[in-house]
Design a protein around this motif. Structure first.
Motif, PDB file in Angstrom:
ATOM      1  N   GLY A  80      21.280  20.602 -73.767  1.00  0.00           N
ATOM      2  CA  GLY A  80      21.900  20.768 -72.534  1.00  0.00           C
ATOM      3  C   GLY A  80      22.183  19.063 -71.782  1.00  0.00           C
ATOM      4  O   GLY A  80      22.865  19.098 -70.840  1.00  0.00           O
ATOM      5  N   SER A  81      21.689  18.357 -72.696  1.00  0.00           N
ATOM      6  CA  SER A  81      22.107  16.821 -72.083  1.00  0.00           C
ATOM      7  C   SER A  81      22.944  16.044 -73.244  1.00  0.00           C
ATOM      8  O   SER A  81      23.189  16.637 -74.359  1.00  0.00           O
ATOM      9  N   LYS A  99      26.607  15.943 -77.008  1.00  0.00           N
ATOM     10  CA  LYS A  99      26.073  16.921 -76.174  1.00  0.00           C
ATOM     11  C   LYS A  99      25.339  17.843 -77.025  1.00  0.00           C
ATOM     12  O   LYS A  99      26.120  18.488 -77.911  1.00  0.00           O
ATOM     13  N   THR A 100      24.030  18.126 -76.700  1.00  0.00           N
ATOM     14  CA  THR A 100      23.172  19.316 -77.419  1.00  0.00           C
ATOM     15  C   THR A 100      23.266  20.727 -76.883  1.00  0.00           C
ATOM     16  O   THR A 100      22.912  20.575 -75.656  1.00  0.00           O
ATOM     17  N   TYR A 101      23.545  21.498 -77.709  1.00  0.00           N
ATOM     18  CA  TYR A 101      23.536  22.681 -77.192  1.00  0.00           C
ATOM     19  C   TYR A 101      22.331  23.534 -77.599  1.00  0.00           C
ATOM     20  O   TYR A 101      21.962  24.560 -77.001  1.00  0.00           O
ATOM     21  N   ILE A 111       5.366  21.514 -91.875  1.00  0.00           N
ATOM     22  CA  ILE A 111       6.140  22.371 -92.461  1.00  0.00           C
ATOM     23  C   ILE A 111       7.013  23.440 -91.803  1.00  0.00           C
ATOM     24  O   ILE A 111       6.473  23.985 -90.711  1.00  0.00           O
ATOM     25  N   GLY A 112       8.355  23.736 -92.083  1.00  0.00           N
ATOM     26  CA  GLY A 112       8.939  24.327 -91.276  1.00  0.00           C
ATOM     27  C   GLY A 112      10.427  24.037 -91.017  1.00  0.00           C
ATOM     28  O   GLY A 112      10.868  23.390 -91.995  1.00  0.00           O
ATOM     29  N   THR A 113      10.997  24.323 -89.844  1.00  0.00           N
ATOM     30  CA  THR A 113      12.532  24.025 -89.676  1.00  0.00           C
ATOM     31  C   THR A 113      12.762  23.210 -88.358  1.00  0.00           C
ATOM     32  O   THR A 113      11.965  23.459 -87.444  1.00  0.00           O
ATOM     33  N   VAL A 114      13.708  22.416 -88.354  1.00  0.00           N
ATOM     34  CA  VAL A 114      14.435  22.099 -86.902  1.00  0.00           C
ATOM     35  C   VAL A 114      15.848  22.137 -87.115  1.00  0.00           C
ATOM     36  O   VAL A 114      16.404  22.083 -88.045  1.00  0.00           O
ATOM     37  N   ARG A 115      16.383  22.856 -86.202  1.00  0.00           N
ATOM     38  CA  ARG A 115      17.825  23.114 -85.819  1.00  0.00           C
ATOM     39  C   ARG A 115      18.304  22.602 -84.523  1.00  0.00           C
ATOM     40  O   ARG A 115      17.951  22.729 -83.679  1.00  0.00           O
ATOM     41  N   LEU A 116      19.538  21.968 -84.966  1.00  0.00           N
ATOM     42  CA  LEU A 116      20.155  21.424 -83.671  1.00  0.00           C
ATOM     43  C   LEU A 116      21.740  21.581 -83.990  1.00  0.00           C
ATOM     44  O   LEU A 116      22.248  21.799 -84.978  1.00  0.00           O
ATOM     45  N   GLY A 117      22.292  22.108 -82.578  1.00  0.00           N
ATOM     46  CA  GLY A 117      23.705  22.343 -82.589  1.00  0.00           C
ATOM     47  C   GLY A 117      24.022  21.282 -81.515  1.00  0.00           C
ATOM     48  O   GLY A 117      23.813  21.364 -80.533  1.00  0.00           O
ATOM     49  N   TYR A 118      25.396  20.359 -81.807  1.00  0.00           N
ATOM     50  CA  TYR A 118      25.772  19.502 -80.822  1.00  0.00           C
ATOM     51  C   TYR A 118      27.343  19.162 -81.294  1.00  0.00           C
ATOM     52  O   TYR A 118      27.724  19.305 -82.371  1.00  0.00           O
ATOM     53  N   ASP A 119      27.722  18.788 -80.110  1.00  0.00           N
ATOM     54  CA  ASP A 119      29.098  18.132 -80.243  1.00  0.00           C
ATOM     55  C   ASP A 119      29.008  16.517 -80.459  1.00  0.00           C
ATOM     56  O   ASP A 119      28.234  15.975 -79.796  1.00  0.00           O
TER      57      ASP A 119
END
Length: 141
Positions: A80-81, A99-101, A111-119
């Motif tokens: 949101g920032s 901008k991160t959505y 161990i695992g995942t990181v997911r990012l969606g951004y403009d």
């Protein structure tokens, strides 16, 4: 420090809907210091950033991506920032706006995942929507 295998899957979608997909698999390291998790790995020719070390710093409410070497970059992701950053390359600097959505961090002992969606808007070039999935596995090699 724990040796890990880092897989980075990236999808970039431009304003016309064209997609560019990339995948990088790299040996890396994971460590935790003062409740902050770190993932460190080397970029390659595939990403166009050979000779660059990427550090992903995971905090409770944000993620920070740092690049050091021929490319210098600091990106902050907080759902949101919006943030501005300078992307420094051998041939000059570019100002980027982000901008991160989406931001999901699911790591247990590294161990695992990181997911990012951004403009990302790059001055003078345009805007793209980016999805980044970083998978961290134990390196048993």
């Amino acid at each position: 420090m724990k040796p890990v295998l880092v897989t980075v899957q990236s999808i970039q979608r431009d304003e016309d809907g064209q997609e560019l997909k990339l995948e990088l698999v790299s040996a890396g390291k994971y460590y935790c210091k003062q409740n902050v998790q770190y993932i460190v790995y080397e970029e390659s020719e595939i990403t166009g950033m050979a000779g660059v070390t990427t550090i992903i710093k995971l905090l409770p409410d944000s993620a920070v991506l740092l690049r050091r070497g021929t490319v210098r970059q600091r990106q902050v992701f907080r759902k949101g920032s919006s943030f501005k950053a300078t992307y420094k390359m051998p041939f000059g600097e570019v100002m980027i706006h982000m901008k991160t959505y989406e931001m999901e961090i699911h790591l247990v002992e590294g161990i695992g995942t990181v997911r990012l969606g951004y403009d990302v808007t790059i001055e003078g070039i345009g805007t793209s929507y980016n999805q980044l999935t970083i998978t961290v596995q134990e390196d048993n090699a």
